[in-house]
Design a protein around this motif. Structure first.
Motif, mmCIF file in Angstrom:
data_model
loop_
_atom_site.group_PDB
_atom_site.id
_atom_site.type_symbol
_atom_site.label_atom_id
_atom_site.label_comp_id
_atom_site.label_asym_id
_atom_site.label_seq_id
_atom_site.Cartn_x
_atom_site.Cartn_y
_atom_site.Cartn_z
ATOM 1 N N LYS A 207 3.853 1.501 -1.222
ATOM 2 C CA LYS A 207 4.437 1.631 -2.559
ATOM 3 C C LYS A 207 3.424 2.224 -3.540
ATOM 4 C CE LYS A 207 8.593 0.007 -1.866
ATOM 5 N NZ LYS A 207 9.757 0.871 -2.093
ATOM 6 N N ARG A 208 2.149 1.693 -3.371
ATOM 7 C CA ARG A 208 1.103 2.203 -4.247
ATOM 8 C C ARG A 208 0.897 3.710 -4.018
ATOM 9 N NH1 ARG A 208 -3.513 -2.578 -3.980
ATOM 10 N NH2 ARG A 208 -2.460 -4.021 -5.436
ATOM 11 N N ASN A 209 0.872 4.068 -2.729
ATOM 12 C CA ASN A 209 0.706 5.489 -2.407
ATOM 13 C C ASN A 209 1.859 6.334 -2.967
ATOM 14 O OD1 ASN A 209 -1.675 4.945 -1.050
ATOM 15 N ND2 ASN A 209 -0.693 4.790 0.947
ATOM 16 N N GLU A 210 3.066 5.760 -2.798
ATOM 17 C CA GLU A 210 4.256 6.474 -3.290
ATOM 18 C C GLU A 210 4.196 6.624 -4.811
ATOM 19 O OE1 GLU A 210 7.838 4.713 -2.007
ATOM 20 O OE2 GLU A 210 9.118 6.038 -3.207
ATOM 21 N N LEU A 211 3.748 5.502 -5.513
ATOM 22 C CA LEU A 211 3.608 5.541 -6.963
ATOM 23 C C LEU A 211 2.538 6.549 -7.374
ATOM 24 C CD1 LEU A 211 4.389 4.368 -9.705
ATOM 25 C CD2 LEU A 211 2.655 2.581 -9.363
ATOM 26 N N GLY A 212 1.426 6.575 -6.621
ATOM 27 C CA GLY A 212 0.362 7.551 -6.915
ATOM 28 C C GLY A 212 0.859 8.977 -6.777
ATOM 29 N N ASN A 213 1.640 9.180 -5.733
ATOM 30 C CA ASN A 213 2.195 10.535 -5.523
ATOM 31 C C ASN A 213 3.125 10.931 -6.666
ATOM 32 O OD1 ASN A 213 0.816 10.899 -3.120
ATOM 33 N ND2 ASN A 213 2.458 9.993 -1.882
ATOM 34 N N GLN B 33 0.850 -1.210 0.000
ATOM 35 C CA GLN B 33 0.000 0.000 0.000
ATOM 36 C C GLN B 33 0.876 1.246 0.000
ATOM 37 O OE1 GLN B 33 -3.327 -0.234 -0.242
ATOM 38 N NE2 GLN B 33 -3.332 2.023 -0.506
ATOM 39 N N GLU C 242 2.978 9.718 -9.717
ATOM 40 C CA GLU C 242 2.153 9.970 -10.903
ATOM 41 C C GLU C 242 1.490 11.352 -10.843
ATOM 42 O OE1 GLU C 242 0.812 5.434 -12.132
ATOM 43 O OE2 GLU C 242 -0.563 6.738 -11.046
ATOM 44 N N LEU C 243 1.023 11.731 -9.622
ATOM 45 C CA LEU C 243 0.396 13.043 -9.448
ATOM 46 C C LEU C 243 1.399 14.165 -9.696
ATOM 47 C CD1 LEU C 243 -2.131 14.606 -8.608
ATOM 48 C CD2 LEU C 243 -1.366 14.415 -6.214
#
Length: 429
Positions: free
Chosen positions: A24-30, A22, A32-33
């Protein structure tokens, strides 16, 4: 027991993995943002750059358009200034007054007209024989479409030059001959300059014929004006002669009629007193003398009066008109001259009867020729001299007693000055 602990430990590890996933996903989302924000910023920056570029291009175009308009205004000002320069040159030549030297000096306007036609015919011959231009295309040049265009250019150049010359020649005056010559030469060189790359130029012979036409046209108009002036002078002289003849004939009829009455009265002289008879004889002798004088005037066309008159209200001091009339009552001629053409009446300083009035008038005119007010038109018989000089020359050329009135009465002029002074005083505060 150990199995439960292992399962519990496995679940904890699984939870850690899920948490890490999770994270990592959050970090990836950040990431991407952040990437999208950067992409959006770059897109905005690109759009702004394009907008600025478009604005800059539009501004440059506006500046270029403004510069073109400014250049157009400058060209208009240059054209206007050139026209002003030509006008100033015209004015300068007008003030210099008559530096033109006659080139042809023909006898009459008819000769000038014939010579003008001859010059124009020569121009037509040059154009017809293709000698009005000098071509720089080789003799071996073949007939092509470009050659047809070349011939059209020649025709256009000749027509343009002819139009320029016609416009100038039609406006030539005594004070702008040099300017007209300059304009024709300028048109000639400008047309040749424009056709430099068309491999031809207008010929110098054609230019010379146009200049010859210019000078001929000017002298032709001058000669016509001189002839009109001379015809006007002759008509005026004829009218003067006819009026003098009419007056003399009328006076002769009156005298003859009175003589007849006196002669009829003398037939019955015995009925009158001696005093009355002597009175009739005296009057009859007087009438016969008057008839002889008038008859002499009728037969002698040179007999007449030379008059000296002035008009200080119109022309100033020491300006005198010296003229001649054959009229029985010469003062009638002075009254005519005092008509609507001058603001005040003429004053008569001398009225000299002469058996050869034209000769006396001519001698006075010759003596004071260098003192003429108008040295171009000799019909204007005004001279800037003193009355004493006129009196002296008149006595040298005339045997009879001459009476001169030295002071000009100038009644209308002096009364006008007096009225002007009164008017001026009324408006003084």
């Amino acid at each position: 027991m150990q199995l439960e602990e292992k399962e519990k430990d496995l679940k904890l590890r699984e939870q850690d993995v899920v948490i890490k996933i999770q994270e990592k996903r959050n970090e990836l989302g950040n990431l991407e943002l952040a990437h999208l924000k950067k992409l959006d910023a770059l897109t905005k920056a690109k759009d702004e750059a394009l907008l600025l570029r478009e604005k800059d291009v539009e501004e440059k175009e506006r500046e270029l358009k403004g510069a073109q308009q400014e250049m157009q205004l400058i060209n208009q000002k240059i054209t206007l200034m050139k026209q002003q320069v030509i006008s100033l040159e015209d004015e300068l030549l007008y003030q210099s007054f008559g530096f033109y030297e006659t080139r042809f000096d023909l006898e009459s306007s008819i000769e000038y007209k014939g010579y003008l036609q001859l010059v124009r015919d020569k121009q037509k011959e040059l154009v017809k024989n293709k000698m009005a231009v000098v071509s720089h295309i080789g003799a071996n040049h073949k007939q092509t479409k470009s050659t047809n265009q070349f011939n059209k250019c020649i025709k256009f150049a000749i027509r343009t030059f002819n139009n320029e010359c016609d416009a100038v020649i039609n406006k030539v005056k005594f004070y702008n001959v040099d300017v007209c010559e300059k304009r024709i030469r300028t048109a000639f060189y400008e047309i040749n300059s424009l056709n430099m790359y068309n491999s031809f130029e207008l010929a110098e012979d054609y230019l010379n014929l146009k200049l010859e036409e210019l000078f001929l046209a000017y002298e032709y108009s001058q000669k016509k004006q001189e002839e009109k002036e001379e015809q006007r002078r002759i008509r005026e002289l004829m009218r003067e002669e006819q009026e003098a003849e009419r007056q003399l004939q009328e006076e002769l009829k009156v005298l003859e009629k009175e003589k007849q009455h006196l002669e009829n009265a003398m037939i019955h002289a015995s009925q009158f007193s001696e005093e009355k008879v002597n009175e009739l004889k005296g009057r009859l002798d007087e009438i016969e003398h008057q008839i002889a004088d008038v008859d002499y005037r009728v037969k002698n066309t040179k007999a007449g009066y030379v008059y000296v008159i002035s008009n200080i209200g119109s022309f100033g001091e020491n300006i005198y008109k010296i003229g001649m009339t054959r009229r029985l009552e010469p003062i009638d001629r002075v009254k005519e001259l005092s008509g609507a053409s001058v603001p005040f009446r003429y004053d008569v300083h001398a009225m000299i009867f002469s058996e050869d009035a034209p000769q006396l008038e001519a001698s006075l005119h010759r003596t004071f020729s260098h003192r003429r007010v108008n040295k171009i038109n000799e019909r204007k018989e005004f001279f800037n001299v003193s009355l004493e000089e006129i009196k002296r020359v008149a006595k040298e050329n005339h045997n009879a007693i001459i009476e001169f009135t030295m002071l000009a009465e100038a009644q209308e002029y002096r009364e006008t000055l007096s009225i002007n002074k009164k008017i001026a005083k009324q408006y003084i505060i």
